[in-house]
Design a protein around this motif. Sequence first.
Motif, PDB file in Angstrom:
ATOM      1  N   GLY A 153      -0.198  -9.416 -24.628  1.00 59.80           N
ATOM      2  CA  GLY A 153      -0.771  -9.345 -25.966  1.00 59.80           C
ATOM      3  C   GLY A 153       0.235  -8.768 -26.933  1.00 59.80           C
ATOM      4  O   GLY A 153       1.214  -8.136 -26.512  1.00 59.80           O
ATOM      5  N   VAL A 154       0.002  -8.976 -28.212  1.00 57.78           N
ATOM      6  CA  VAL A 154       0.909  -8.499 -29.257  1.00 57.78           C
ATOM      7  C   VAL A 154       0.139  -7.555 -30.181  1.00 57.78           C
ATOM      8  O   VAL A 154      -0.932  -7.916 -30.676  1.00 57.78           O
ATOM      9  N   PRO A 155       0.639  -6.333 -30.403  1.00 49.61           N
ATOM     10  CA  PRO A 155      -0.050  -5.405 -31.299  1.00 49.61           C
ATOM     11  C   PRO A 155      -0.240  -5.990 -32.700  1.00 49.61           C
ATOM     12  O   PRO A 155       0.576  -6.804 -33.154  1.00 49.61           O
ATOM     13  N   PHE A 197       5.460   3.357 -31.474  1.00 52.66           N
ATOM     14  CA  PHE A 197       5.784   2.069 -30.889  1.00 52.66           C
ATOM     15  C   PHE A 197       6.444   1.158 -31.918  1.00 52.66           C
ATOM     16  O   PHE A 197       6.231   1.282 -33.118  1.00 52.66           O
ATOM     17  N   ARG A 198       7.263   0.237 -31.410  1.00 55.92           N
ATOM     18  CA  ARG A 198       7.886  -0.777 -32.260  1.00 55.92           C
ATOM     19  C   ARG A 198       8.006  -2.069 -31.473  1.00 55.92           C
ATOM     20  O   ARG A 198       8.496  -2.063 -30.344  1.00 55.92           O
ATOM     21  N   VAL A 199       7.548  -3.157 -32.074  1.00 57.49           N
ATOM     22  CA  VAL A 199       7.648  -4.470 -31.433  1.00 57.49           C
ATOM     23  C   VAL A 199       9.074  -4.982 -31.609  1.00 57.49           C
ATOM     24  O   VAL A 199       9.547  -5.151 -32.732  1.00 57.49           O
ATOM     25  N   MET A 200       9.751  -5.240 -30.508  1.00 56.24           N
ATOM     26  CA  MET A 200      11.133  -5.713 -30.562  1.00 56.24           C
ATOM     27  C   MET A 200      11.229  -7.232 -30.457  1.00 56.24           C
ATOM     28  O   MET A 200      12.182  -7.834 -30.959  1.00 56.24           O
ATOM     29  N   LEU A 209       7.720  -7.484 -26.227  1.00 60.97           N
ATOM     30  CA  LEU A 209       8.613  -6.443 -25.729  1.00 60.97           C
ATOM     31  C   LEU A 209       8.486  -5.279 -26.696  1.00 60.97           C
ATOM     32  O   LEU A 209       8.753  -5.430 -27.898  1.00 60.97           O
ATOM     33  N   ILE A 210       8.037  -4.142 -26.178  1.00 61.55           N
ATOM     34  CA  ILE A 210       7.718  -2.983 -27.018  1.00 61.55           C
ATOM     35  C   ILE A 210       8.640  -1.814 -26.698  1.00 61.55           C
ATOM     36  O   ILE A 210       8.911  -1.515 -25.532  1.00 61.55           O
ATOM     37  N   GLN A 211       9.111  -1.157 -27.744  1.00 62.16           N
ATOM     38  CA  GLN A 211       9.803   0.122 -27.589  1.00 62.16           C
ATOM     39  C   GLN A 211       8.770   1.223 -27.768  1.00 62.16           C
ATOM     40  O   GLN A 211       8.059   1.259 -28.772  1.00 62.16           O
TER      41      GLN A 211
END
Length: 272
Positions: free
Chosen positions: A98-100, A144-147, A155-157
């Motif tokens: 899933g994507v935030p 969090f940051r979506v990369m 892919l999340i930082q």
Amino acid sequence: MAMQYCFSGPLVTLNKPQGLPVTGKPGELTLLSVLPELSQSLGLRQQELQVVRAPGKESSGLVLLSSCPQTASRLQKFFIHSRRAHRPTATYWAVTNGVPAASEGQIRAALTLKHIGGVHVVVPVKSPSRRDILEGVKRTLSHFRVMATGSGCALIQLQPLTAFSSQLQVHMMLQLCPVLGDHTYSARVGMVLGQRFLLPAESIKPQRQALDDALLRCLCLTATQAAQLPLHLHLHRLLLPGSRPTVAPVELQAPLPQYFSRTLQRLGLCQE
């Protein structure tokens, strides 16, 4: 399980494989159980290695060890001070199912440990009272940051700014984007007519993560293989204090496990 390590003065860094616990029962293979042999192979003689920082059992990545009690104490104080000042020192990479909704932000949640279905699991607590806090409920925070995104995944930082068991897994579950390979908390995310929602923690027992057919095809996995998928949560980077207050922090990095890199390739998660 193989571990890569680097030795420099009183510090030793390891790249821990997923599934290796830090501690355990006597006779079990744990990180602590291999430290005497590692100390001997490094020629440390009577100096005992101790764990300064390490990811949990199901996570992979950087482990920081020290053979010097003074160095270990200094580093622990640095981590504690940084946490209190809300300066992240640890950076994890995670692949999520899933994507935030937002590309970047903070996740705040009060968490506590409960015994549900015969196992201990972490559950969120809404509007905790003063008594709740005194009884073990902790307010937690992660950035969090979506990369990258692809195939309905991300892919999340992740940078934890507090320390609590399974914090990052639970935080991503609360974002309706459980970590790939999370066979404990992903079942709390339900779906109806394509819309995700949270199920009550007390009514859901931990179970193997279920992936839809499209995602299974992208990952080249069967449903049986997906049930054994390792947790895609990796302690990728760690900041250490410089030699002096005016010197910039030292950055350590741990390469991704092979299965993690393979997943990124199959999902088309190239960093943006």
